[in-house]
Design an enzyme around this catalytic site. Structure first.
Site, PDB file in Angstrom:
ATOM      1  N   GLY A 182      53.769  36.278  29.619  1.00 25.69           N
ATOM      2  CA  GLY A 182      53.264  34.926  29.866  1.00 25.69           C
ATOM      3  C   GLY A 182      52.339  34.507  28.751  1.00 25.69           C
ATOM      4  O   GLY A 182      52.775  34.037  27.708  1.00 25.69           O
ATOM      5  N   ALA A 264      46.168  36.370  40.501  1.00 26.02           N
ATOM      6  CA  ALA A 264      44.980  35.811  39.859  1.00 26.02           C
ATOM      7  C   ALA A 264      44.090  35.018  40.809  1.00 26.02           C
ATOM      8  O   ALA A 264      44.499  34.606  41.890  1.00 26.02           O
ATOM      9  CB  ALA A 264      45.416  34.907  38.704  1.00 26.02           C
ATOM     10  N   TYR A 524      31.423  40.376  38.536  1.00 24.98           N
ATOM     11  CA  TYR A 524      31.825  40.657  37.158  1.00 24.98           C
ATOM     12  C   TYR A 524      30.727  41.447  36.483  1.00 24.98           C
ATOM     13  O   TYR A 524      29.565  41.058  36.547  1.00 24.98           O
ATOM     14  CB  TYR A 524      31.947  39.336  36.395  1.00 24.98           C
ATOM     15  CG  TYR A 524      33.338  38.958  36.013  1.00 24.98           C
ATOM     16  CD1 TYR A 524      34.173  38.344  36.932  1.00 24.98           C
ATOM     17  CD2 TYR A 524      33.818  39.193  34.719  1.00 24.98           C
ATOM     18  CE1 TYR A 524      35.455  37.971  36.570  1.00 24.98           C
ATOM     19  CE2 TYR A 524      35.104  38.811  34.362  1.00 24.98           C
ATOM     20  CZ  TYR A 524      35.918  38.212  35.280  1.00 24.98           C
ATOM     21  OH  TYR A 524      37.183  37.839  34.937  1.00 24.98           O
TER      22      TYR A 524
END
Lengths: 611, 611
Positions: A182, A264, A524
């Protein structure tokens, strides 16, 4: 209300079926942006150090582009504890040497009959680029290793469903490996060809299957080819008053098919959902046949849903060629805001209460103190420690009057999207809850800046690599009650392990809460080390990252919130799912792809893993 | 706000991990309700016709229980065009004759070592009950056929994960078929033993695995055993201030495991989501091993997610033993409302605009005119046609002043749940949009009545069967733009086909929109025919229902929104998904259950289908 953007059919029209037709948009026009082959992002953009030790972002693509940023270098030096000499640049040796392509004459002859010559390439740099994603391991390797042992042997660019079906048939018949491609932005090693793969490896780039096939304004759906790039989807849909609402950090480069294959998550999932919520239906080509269906109902119960198998399949089961996605009208109102808290824990409590009040805006993120400081250093004019988020007066007020500590403050950025009423209601709640948790308004311009920095910050990693710093981000998801502990545990463990190894300077560890859910959050981590004088630095970094993952799992975190497994997190899978799960996934892989056509070796489904 | 119900930890607590412990509730106390074996629902409740031709619901379980309902019989006679003689009751011949159980001595010996004797039964009525759901075919068969050719041979009641694992191991080793059983309320023929099944068939009832194992108030999760019944889950969670928010029409009887296996939808999904949104994680026992995982993150990307395979698996892949679900605080506010529209199309346009305004309350449903009238006939005191929804004055106002036609009006019922602010905001939008589409307020008591009628109406089908009327509901989902056409097409087609066959009287066809989504709706049909003098009436009905399904598919509808496939809709699967999809589902079935232990024959995964 939202009907400002989409025509609402009247009752009569609904009854009579005389509804607006589907819109068929033209093919997207290329915006002229050229991707960098040797670093993250576009060729027109990179960070550079000026002789005066200021940093500058080249080009004009981002808010940050242009002006001198004097505060970064001193701050990084302070954090890492290592001096940076702008003259001592560790320039990449890109491109590395790569092996000659393996060939399979019978397969190539048939491919030549299927695709035009210009849609088939064995160009070395193209093959190299289609054989990696953006882990530090891969980027360090292509920039500094000098040689890569195994890359894809061919890259092809189909333009139709039929092309893809025939490629799969050919590959199965000739014993060739196919790898769907992709945007090449994964951070899981998912595109890395297994070292032991002796077969010819052909990358199937979806780059030319990038059209929005139709837009259905009445039902708010669009059918989009899997190779469509995020930024093009956003631009094209906006032209008709819509968005699909999916905004991953990689949206400039990543594709619809990649979003599905990696399962995602987007930054605005609070309003629009994650990719599995947005995609209603998909078409995929597997060695066992084409997965597709006759219509697109809003929701159904028709047994084990094979289309859902493609979510998180990471190229191991087949190629997603197109999907039907939900559309949302462009929001009537888009507003940014920021709230500063005395520390991370107060910010977490605010986030928790916002979720509990069902008032989380489209995006709600919390930066820890280190990341808050990083945001400040990315300010054009140096104002010392607090410049970026606050004016001098605000800084005085916050630190002197309110007594916040510069070294413990945390910042929350909020992006509101919706109708006037929706946004107003969320803002009322946010104001009340911010006050409850000692938050101070950080201002809308800082909120917007914090949100937009996401895209510019992505260029930092490959920039600092040139100054002997290896950096990477990794993520997890975890229930609310374990979130703060998990952050503290990972920071402590990395600090200990860094010291144990006698590595130079200090480790840089920072975290950010990027998503909130009813039951927990996505976190994160940003972790960087100086590798001055360190042997095999990339391996050392990976070892530390895996130690961090071990600590994450011990602390109740997931193996990945949205990056996926690929090869990078493969060794941890047996710790998080049962033996029966692994055996079942493998059994399904063997059943659907008995010849391992999709032999890229990700997940547990891999029959071969990189040695 | 919602924090009224759950203690919100402070920032310090989140940081320190000193959070409230998990709550371990006691086992649910049985509420004494006894299920009927020969009809839908509980033994204390049934409709009966009094000598004066009024209808009465026995017992005191429902709002409707007790008073005489004089309007039903005349109204049904008018609709169906057939006279009903209360004296001519076609009494069921329940129980039917069933075959002696097949036995497998070696298997039975091992089961006897695993479970106590009272947890193993070959009692005829128990075996019969565990071999059917609630399609009209099955209910007609057990009530009127006199004999059933094949039923399960044994029913066992495990009480632990270990029991289930060992049962699966034993079944695989001895060549025995296992059938997971929850509440037995499916309407897809999913529990029917395939006629050609020669092996011993053992039903594994989860009835004794019905505990809430823990409640985590901080993260709002609960771990619940798969056999827990909806009404018990509701009652127990409410004791702690929570709900899981899943309210299918069958909630009184159906189970968590059944909801997962059928991919169920709840009436309040607008607020709480469907079952796949509520379940975070599950444990399942398959012949290929136990599917489970180490922790419960809010969302993750760890490859092809085998736990999701159990959604819609309909007993073909294994047994779900427990699941972790989201919890929601009991709503601060619960309000009911109703809006009357001049016709169905105006109601549809209102529903569409409510969805487009993101203002759909927890439940938003639209009844067509026939169903609106049915609601009126279920009113204790006869007031003619419009009694139930309106007082005499309202009736006068609506029909005389506003000019609504009694034979075209439609009614929308709304259930609001949430905080005061959320409910107030939704109500403001509803008021504005109702006005736009010529809606008139129907009153909160009528809204509540309409919602609660769902549970009482479920008893009608088996009641009218005694007066030679076969009735059934079936559902679909469809994009907004095709919804009204689909309804009209199905009604027209059924009317034509009914006439073509020369069946007695008129067909009764009614529909209701029960769910709204961004891209479409769920539509329920209620279809009844008189079978006075009709041969093989159940087969005739099924034929007509399948014709309706054909028309639904032609009109863009799905094969099922939430009832699932089972055996009843199996023949249509090849029309709605690709060959490759069917082949893939079969391949996965063979891979995970090579010996067809879960050989109940549902979905396309079936290796044997009923002859």
């Amino acid at each position: 209300m939202s009907t400002t953007f989409a025509r609402t059919p009247s009752g009569t029209e609904l009854a009579a079926g005389t509804l607006p037709d589907r819109i068929v948009p033209p093919a997207p026009e290329h915006d002229g942006a050229v991707e960098s082959l040797s670093a993250w992002g576009f060729q027109d953009t990179a960070f550079e150090v000026l002789p005066n030790r200021s940093v500058r972002m080249t080009g004009s693509r981002y808010d940050l582009s242009g002006p001198e940023l004097p505060a970064i270098v001193p701050w990084v030096e302070e954090q890492i504890g290592i001096e940076i000499d702008p003259a001592q640049v560790n320039l990449p040796s890109y491109p590395p040497a790569i092996p000659e392509p393996r060939t399979h004459d019978a397969f190539l002859a048939e491919v030549a009959g299927l695709l035009p010559a210009e849609a088939i390439t064995s160009d070395a740099e193209v093959r190299l680029r289609h054989g990696h994603g953006h882990t530090q391991e891969e980027m360090y390797a292509i920039r500094y290793r000098g040689t890569i042992a195994r890359v894809p042997d061919l890259v092809v660019f189909p333009t139709s469903q039929e092309h893809v079906e025939q490629l799969v048939e050919l590959a199965a018949r000739h014993g060739v490996v196919l790898v769907p491609y992709g945007g090449g932005t994964n951070v899981s090693g998912a595109l890395r060809v297994p070292a032991g793969e002796e077969r010819m490896v052909v990358v199937v780039s979806l780059a030319r299957m990038n059209r929005i096939l139709w837009i259905d304004p009445t039902n708010r759906m669009a059918c989009i080819e899997a190779g469509a790039v995020g930024r093009d989807i956003v631009a094209q849909l906006a032209g008709y008053g819509y968005t699909m609402g999916h905004e991953p950090d990689s949206i400039e480069l990543s594709t619809l098919g990649g979003w599905i294959a990696t399962h995602a998550s987007g930054m605005k999932k609070n309003r629009y959902g994650n990719i599995e919520d947005i995609v209603l239906e998909l078409t995929a080509v597997t060695p066992h046949g084409v997965l597709s269906q006759a219509s697109t109902p809003p929701r159904e119960s028709i047994g084990v849903d094979s289309r859902r198998w493609m979510f998180g399949s990471e190229g191991t089961l087949g190629i997603v060629t197109q999907a039907v996605v939900k559309l949302f009208p462009l929001p009537q109102v888009q507003e940014y805001d920021a709230v500063i808290f005395p520390d991370f824990e107060h910010g977490m409590a605010f986030m928790y209460d916002m979720q509990r009040a069902n008032a989380a805006p489209a995006s709600l993120r919390l930066m820890d103190n280190v990341q808050f400081q990083l945001g400040q250093t990315l300010k054009p004019v140096s104002e010392g420690g607090l410049g970026a988020m606050m004016s001098s007066f605000e800084k005085y007020f916050v630190t002197k009057v309110k007594g916040f500590e510069v070294n413990s403050m945390a910042a929350c950025t909020l992006v509101y999207e919706g109708t006037k009423e929706e946004v107003a209601a969320q803002k009322r709640v946010a104001k009340r809850l911010a006050k409850r948790h000692k938050g101070l308004g950080g201002g809308s311009s800082n909120g917007e800046r914090g949100y937009q920095l996401t895209f510019a910050i992505a260029y930092l990693r490959d920039f600092v690599m040139q100054y002997d710093i290896l950096a990477e981000s990794f993520e997890t998801s975890v229930p609310w009650s374990q979130a703060s502990d998990l952050c503290a545990n990972v920071k402590r463990r990395l600090t200990e392990e860094h010291a144990k190894r006698g590595l130079p300077g200090n480790p840089f560890i920072s975290c950010r809460v990027t998503q909130v859910y009813e039951t927990g959050v996505c976190i994160y981590f940003y972790f960087a080390i100086s590798y001055k004088g360190v042997e095999r630095p990339s391996e050392v970094y990976t070892e530390l990252e895996h130690i961090a993952r071990d600590e994450i799992l011990r602390s109740g975190g997931s193996l990945s919130h949205h990056h996926g497994i690929g090869k990078h997190r493969q060794e941890f899978l047996p710790r998080v799912v049962s033996e029966g799960t692994l055996a079942s996934v493998s059994a399904v892989k063997r059943a659907l792809d008995p010849n391992d056509v999709f032999g890229i070796g990700n997940l547990h489904a891999a029959q071969t893993v990189e040695g």
